[in-house]
Design a protein around this motif. Sequence first.
Motif, short mmCIF file in Angstrom:
data_model
loop_
_atom_site.label_atom_id
_atom_site.label_comp_id
_atom_site.label_asym_id
_atom_site.label_seq_id
_atom_site.Cartn_x
_atom_site.Cartn_y
_atom_site.Cartn_z
N GLN A 329 0.58 -1.01 -0.03
CA GLN A 329 0.09 -0.30 -0.16
C GLN A 329 0.82 1.19 -0.30
O GLN A 329 1.89 1.30 0.74
N PHE A 330 0.49 2.01 -1.00
CA PHE A 330 0.93 3.44 -1.41
C PHE A 330 0.97 4.94 -0.28
O PHE A 330 -0.01 4.15 0.21
N GLY A 331 1.58 5.17 0.01
CA GLY A 331 0.58 6.31 1.31
C GLY A 331 2.03 7.23 2.24
O GLY A 331 3.15 6.72 1.80
N GLY A 332 1.88 8.00 2.94
CA GLY A 332 2.85 7.79 3.83
C GLY A 332 2.83 9.35 3.29
O GLY A 332 2.30 9.81 2.66
N PHE A 338 4.36 0.86 2.17
CA PHE A 338 4.21 0.20 3.55
C PHE A 338 5.08 0.41 3.63
O PHE A 338 6.25 -0.57 4.66
N GLY A 339 4.86 -1.40 3.21
CA GLY A 339 6.30 -2.47 2.64
C GLY A 339 6.45 -4.03 3.92
O GLY A 339 5.99 -3.18 5.25
N SER A 340 7.64 -4.70 3.98
CA SER A 340 7.70 -5.78 4.78
C SER A 340 8.21 -4.77 6.24
O SER A 340 7.65 -6.62 7.29
N LYS A 341 8.99 -4.75 6.33
CA LYS A 341 9.74 -3.96 7.07
C LYS A 341 9.14 -3.40 8.66
O LYS A 341 9.25 -3.72 9.49
N ARG A 342 8.25 -2.65 7.35
CA ARG A 342 7.52 -1.82 8.53
C ARG A 342 6.21 -2.79 9.04
O ARG A 342 6.49 -1.95 10.26
N PHE A 343 6.31 -3.33 7.73
CA PHE A 343 4.73 -4.23 8.90
C PHE A 343 5.18 -4.99 10.11
O PHE A 343 4.86 -5.35 10.32
N ARG A 344 6.70 -5.62 9.56
CA ARG A 344 7.50 -6.43 10.61
C ARG A 344 6.93 -5.65 12.33
O ARG A 344 7.15 -6.11 13.17
N ALA A 365 -3.09 1.42 11.61
CA ALA A 365 -1.64 1.82 10.62
C ALA A 365 -2.43 2.43 9.21
O ALA A 365 -1.57 2.66 8.86
N PHE A 366 -2.89 0.86 8.40
CA PHE A 366 -3.15 0.29 7.23
C PHE A 366 -4.07 2.27 6.82
O PHE A 366 -3.43 2.98 6.01
N GLU A 367 -5.02 2.62 8.11
CA GLU A 367 -5.65 4.32 7.07
C GLU A 367 -5.05 5.23 7.20
O GLU A 367 -4.73 5.71 6.33
N ILE A 368 -4.00 5.27 8.57
CA ILE A 368 -3.09 6.63 9.06
C ILE A 368 -2.36 6.63 7.37
O ILE A 368 -2.00 7.22 7.19
N TRP A 369 -1.56 5.00 6.94
CA TRP A 369 -0.44 5.24 6.27
C TRP A 369 -0.92 5.66 4.67
O TRP A 369 -0.89 6.47 4.13
N LYS A 370 -2.56 4.82 4.34
CA LYS A 370 -2.60 5.06 3.11
C LYS A 370 -3.50 6.55 3.06
O LYS A 370 -3.86 6.95 2.26
N THR A 376 -4.01 0.49 -3.18
CA THR A 376 -3.60 -0.21 -4.04
C THR A 376 -3.88 -1.41 -4.15
O THR A 376 -4.05 -1.99 -5.92
N ASP A 377 -4.21 -2.29 -3.45
CA ASP A 377 -4.34 -3.71 -4.08
C ASP A 377 -5.82 -4.26 -2.96
O ASP A 377 -5.99 -3.71 -1.49
N ASP A 378 -6.31 -5.34 -2.63
CA ASP A 378 -7.24 -5.57 -2.94
C ASP A 378 -6.13 -6.56 -1.33
O ASP A 378 -4.85 -6.12 -1.30
N VAL A 379 -6.88 -6.25 0.19
CA VAL A 379 -6.48 -6.67 1.57
C VAL A 379 -6.41 -7.69 2.50
O VAL A 379 -7.69 -7.81 2.40
N VAL A 380 -5.74 -8.98 2.60
CA VAL A 380 -6.65 -9.61 3.43
C VAL A 380 -4.93 -9.95 5.08
O VAL A 380 -4.01 -10.55 4.34
#
Length: 386
Positions: A329-332, A338-344, A365-370, A376-380
Motif C-alpha cells: 500500500q502506497f502512502g505516508g 508501507f513495506g514488509s519491514k515496516r509491517f514486521r 496503521a493501514f488507514e493512517i498510512w493510506k 493499491t490492492d486487495d488486502v487480507v
Amino acid sequence: MSLFSRKSYTFKYSLFGIAFGFCFPVFSFLFDGLFLKDMPFSVESFINIHQLNPLHFIIDSAPIFLGIAFSFAGRNLDKVTEVRQDVESYNEELLQQNQIVTQYSHELQAQSDKIKEQGIQVEKLFSDVQASVRTAERLQLALLPELSNLKAAFEEIFVFYKAKDIISGDFYWFRTITLEDKEYKVIIVADCTGHGVPGAIMTIVGYFLLERIIEKEKIVKPDKILEALNEGITEAFTSSQASDRSLKVREGMDASILVIENEQKIYYAGANRPLYFKKPADEAIQIIKGSRAALGGEQRKKEKIFTLNTLDYQKGSQFYLFSDGYPDQFGGTDDKKFGSKRFRQLLNESPSESMSQMHTEIKSAFEIWKHETSQTDDVVVVGIKI
C-alpha cells in the motif's frame, strides 16, 4: 448605385430643380417684358429686358441654384434609400442566420435529447452493474469462513479483510479435517491475480478447488495442497484451442497454507508468500519464506516445487498470513509502499499480546498510512494465536 444614374433620386431631383428653375426666367420675362413694358416676344426683347433690368441676370441663375439645391435633397434621399436597402439586406441576412440558428438549435436539442436518453440508459446500466456487483459481493462474503467458526477453532484470531473495489481478488479459507484419528486445522490466505471482477472469479475457482482437494480428496499437507491447487488451476484454464494465444489464461494466485495437526505439529508451505510467526520465547517476528512459484499462470518447463516447513506446536505462538496488499500500500508523507519491514516492526512493537488489539492496530496503521491515497490492492491479513 451611382448618384447620377437615371434611377437615382439625385438625378431626378436635379432635373426637377433645373426645370423648376427655368420657370423663373420665363415668367420674369413674360411679366416684366411683355406685360409691363409691352415688348414683343422675341430674342431681341429678351436681351433688351436684361439690359434694362440686370435683376434678370440673377433670376436666370435660378435653374443652376435650384438644380444644385434639389440635387442635395435627392442625394440625401439616395443615402436614406441606400441605408434602408442595407438595413433590409441586413435583416434578410439576420433572418437567414436566425433560420440557420433555429435549425442548429433544433439539431442540438435533438442531440441533447439523445444524449440525455443515452445518459439514462448508461445510468440504468451502471445501476444494474452495481447491483450485480453487490450481489457478487454478498455471494463472495458468504463463501468466506464465519468468524465464529474461526474463533471456536483457535484461542485467538482476527481477520483484516478489505477489498480494493467492491469485490476482492483475495480470500481466506478454513476447514477442520479429521483423518486417521488426527485432526487438522487448515487455514489458507490466497492472493489471486488482479482485483475486482477478474480477481473475484479466480477466488471462486480457488475456493471450490480447495473444497475438492481438502474435503473430498483429503489432502492435508500444505505442500501437497499447493501442488494439487496448481494443477487444478492450470487444468481449469487450459483452453482446448491451445494454439490460440488470445485464449490462454495467464492468471493464477499466490497462497499461504498453515496446517495445525492435533496440537502437536504445525506445517507451512507458501507459493510466493511468507509466513510471519512469533513463539513465546522469540523477541522478534520470525520469517519462513514461501517457495518462489505461483499457482497456475503460464506454465514453464521447470517443475514447480513447494517446500514443506514443520514447526513444533507451542502454546501462545502467533502466526500471520497475509496477501501483498498490505505491505504494497502506497502512502505516508513520501507516497511510498508501507513495506514488509515496516509491517514486521508494527507486529514487533505492539504492546499487547491480544489478537483483538493487534487487529485494531493493524487496521489503524493501514488507514493512517493510506490516508487520502487510493487503495493499491486487495488486502487480507489473518492473525492467529494458538
